[in-house]
Enzyme design. Structure first.
Site, PDB file in Angstrom:
ATOM      1  N   GLU A   1      -3.365  -9.750   0.405  1.00 12.15           N
ATOM      2  CA  GLU A   1      -3.106  -8.810   1.393  1.00 12.15           C
ATOM      3  C   GLU A   1      -4.463  -8.215   2.480  1.00 12.15           C
ATOM      4  O   GLU A   1      -4.718  -7.131   2.406  1.00 12.15           O
ATOM      5  CB  GLU A   1      -2.573  -7.599   0.969  1.00 12.15           C
ATOM      6  CG  GLU A   1      -1.043  -7.621   0.444  1.00 12.15           C
ATOM      7  CD  GLU A   1      -0.297  -6.467   0.136  1.00 12.15           C
ATOM      8  OE1 GLU A   1      -0.683  -5.465   0.116  1.00 12.15           O
ATOM      9  OE2 GLU A   1       0.904  -6.797  -0.110  1.00 12.15           O
TER      10      GLU A   1
ATOM     11  N   GLU B   1       5.235 -11.355  -3.802  1.00  5.17           N
ATOM     12  CA  GLU B   1       5.420 -10.054  -3.986  1.00  5.17           C
ATOM     13  C   GLU B   1       6.631  -9.815  -3.328  1.00  5.17           C
ATOM     14  O   GLU B   1       6.722  -9.625  -1.993  1.00  5.17           O
ATOM     15  CB  GLU B   1       4.276  -9.134  -3.686  1.00  5.17           C
ATOM     16  CG  GLU B   1       3.161  -9.216  -4.536  1.00  5.17           C
ATOM     17  CD  GLU B   1       2.091  -7.966  -4.023  1.00  5.17           C
ATOM     18  OE1 GLU B   1       2.550  -6.960  -3.663  1.00  5.17           O
ATOM     19  OE2 GLU B   1       0.887  -8.203  -4.235  1.00  5.17           O
TER      20      GLU B   1
END
Ligand code: AHR
Length: 498
Positions: free
Chosen positions: A173, A292
């Site tokens: 991320e 995720e």
């Protein structure tokens, strides 16, 4: 009673599920590791401190891969702090979660634990505060046979045979403002490309995941993905996607429809990958790593920073969360041709499948069950179900099919499984044309439901929400009829013979 019709045919193939679709995630975050999978002194802990009550629940999930050690944690982590004799390891601050990281559980403990689970690791390198050198060192430590500083250090730590870790994430991320040492797409893309080259020069058999946009809501989506792939396309096998579906202020019909946004996200990421493919005149098709994904709900316990193993997003999921979670899983299965890695996030204690109490019990969240069912019965050829279902509208979604479904055909086991969710507050009859499976009979119909959509499992009532058998499926002349109870998750299994 409302009715939906479905045709299931061997001709409507989407793709074969990759083994690594049935994965989860263990991050150094909250009480996932400390007081979760690892709690020395717990009544069920072994000599390594691994909790066996948790381990047994994990094993039953039949996980194929587990991602580690983060997540946001990895962007500020020095993996060397977690190797070697434990008495020499020192606690450090974890700035991602504002926690104390004692470093008593590290890379080799994870590898030992995952060996007991029977899954393969997916390792994330730190491309936040660190870079190429660290990535080169960790791959040498893990995968190089010997005769170099890092491989010999591993041997001196008692691990003679390399870990041979195949799949690596190039950071996490890094488009997000919350990330330790975030980057611009160009900065990250170039760093990821050069890191990929260095890692593959040491071990050309590895596979790499480049960081895609953290969410579809990022203002930089999908430009980030395009730029990152422009730099890395020839050097990586996967682009990552993340998604946490949260009810927040929404009503139940709206919440149940939210996986439709996940469907859009997948389509848009595929389009972006294929745009770069065509721009580069490449023959390679980029695979997606949904490393995720989960539902999200407000935690039941407040987080205390600067502790070891303080619960973070420790939440007792509700029955309705399990329905949305199941629908998210089906959304991933519907793209089995492009999504080849998927990791539910996270396994224990943080928006988890399994909840624990420090020094106490371990039990299943309601979301555990759809995962277990798909992991057990969802491997094989994914078949697009042709469904004619009544639909509903909400203020944010239109034409939401009441029945969400997918079928999986396992030729080897001669089994056909239909996964079906009833998103409405009344039962619905599902008519399934399975004439293509003409010698098949009903094996079982499993159902997860509860009178209250807000029912939860607790340490004292661990089976308040749990699946049962349903006798409401009939089959004659290749036409099966099931009654899907209101707000229910259904696993309708057919097999060859009696
Ligand atoms: O809840 C897990 C965290 O969510 C991960 O560390 C991060 O990647 C994501 O934002």
């Amino acid at each position: 009673m409302k009715k939906a019709k479905m045709i299931v045919s061997k001709d409507f193939t989407i793709g074969r599920t990759n083994e690594r679709l049935f994965g989860s995630f263990v991050e150094h975050m909250g009480s996932v590791v400390y007081n979760g999978i690892y709690e020395p002194g717990h009544a069920t802990a072994d000599e390594d401190g691994f909790r066996h009550d948790v381990l047994e629940l994990v094993k039953a999930l039949n996980l194929s891969v587990i991602r580690y050690p983060g997540g946001n944690f990895s962007s500020g982590y020095n993996w060397e702090d977690g190797i070697g004799p434990k008495e020499l390891r020192i606690p450090k601050t974890d700035i991602a979660w504002r926690a104390i990281e004692p470093n008593t559980f590290g890379l080799n403990e994870f590898m030992k634990w995952i060996g007991l689970v029977g899954a393969d690791p997916i390792m994330t390198v730190n491309l936040g505060t660190r870079g190429i050198e660290e990535a080169r060192d960790i791959i040498e430590y893990c995968n190089f046979s010997g005769g170099t500083y890092w491989s010999d250090l591993r041997k001196s730590h008692g691990i003679k045979t390399p870990h041979h870790i195949k799949t690596w994430c190039l950071g996490n991320e890094l488009d997000g403002e919350w990330q330790v040492a975030r980057k611009t797409a160009d900065n990250y893309g170039l760093l990821a490309c050069e890191t990929a080259k260095a890692m593959k020069w040491i071990d050309p058999t590895i596979e790499l995941v480049a960081v895609g946009s953290s969410t579809r809501q990022m203002p930089t989506f999908p430009e980030w993905d395009k730029t990152v792939l422009t730099h890395t396309y020839d050097h990586v096998e996967y682009l990552s996607l993340h998604n946490y579906i949260g009810k927040r202020e929404a009503d139940t019909p709206t919440y149940l429809a939210m996986p439709m946004d996940m469907e859009k996200q997948i389509q848009e990421v595929i389009a972006t990958c294929d745009y770069v493919k065509s721009k580069k005149r490449s023959n390679k098709t980029m695979q997606l790593s949904f490393d995720e994904w989960n539902v999200w709900r407000e935690p039941d316990i407040e987080y205390t920073p600067w502790q070891i193993g303080s619960p973070y997003d420790w939440v007792k999921f509700h029955m309705e969360d399990a329905l949305v979670f199941g629908s998210a899983m089906l959304t991933i299965l519907k793209h089995a041709d492009r999504i080849t890695i998927a990791c539910q996030s996270l396994l224990v204690n943080t928006i988890p499948l399994i909840l624990t109490e420090k020094g106490g019990k371990a039990w299943r969240n309601p979301t555990y069950y759809p995962f277990e069912h798909v992991s057990r019965y969802g491997r094989g050829e994914v078949l697009r179900t042709l469904v004619d279902s009544p639909k509903y509208d909400t203020s944010s979604y239109s034409d939401v099919p009441i029945v969400d479904s997918v079928a999986v055909y396992n030729e080897e086991k001669e089994e056909l499984t239909v996964f079906a969710i009833n998103r409405s507050d009344e039962p619905i009859v599902l008519e399934m044309d399975i004439r293509d499976f003409n010698q098949y009979t009903i094996k079982e119909h499993i159902v997860l439901k509860h009178e209250s959509l807000h029912a939860v499992n607790t340490a004292d009532q661990p089976l308040e929400v749990h699946p049962g058998q349903c006798q409401d499926t009939m089959l004659s002349d290749g036409r099966a009829t099931s009654r899907l109870d209101k707000y229910s998750w259904n696993v309708i299994r057919f097999h060859m013979g009696l």
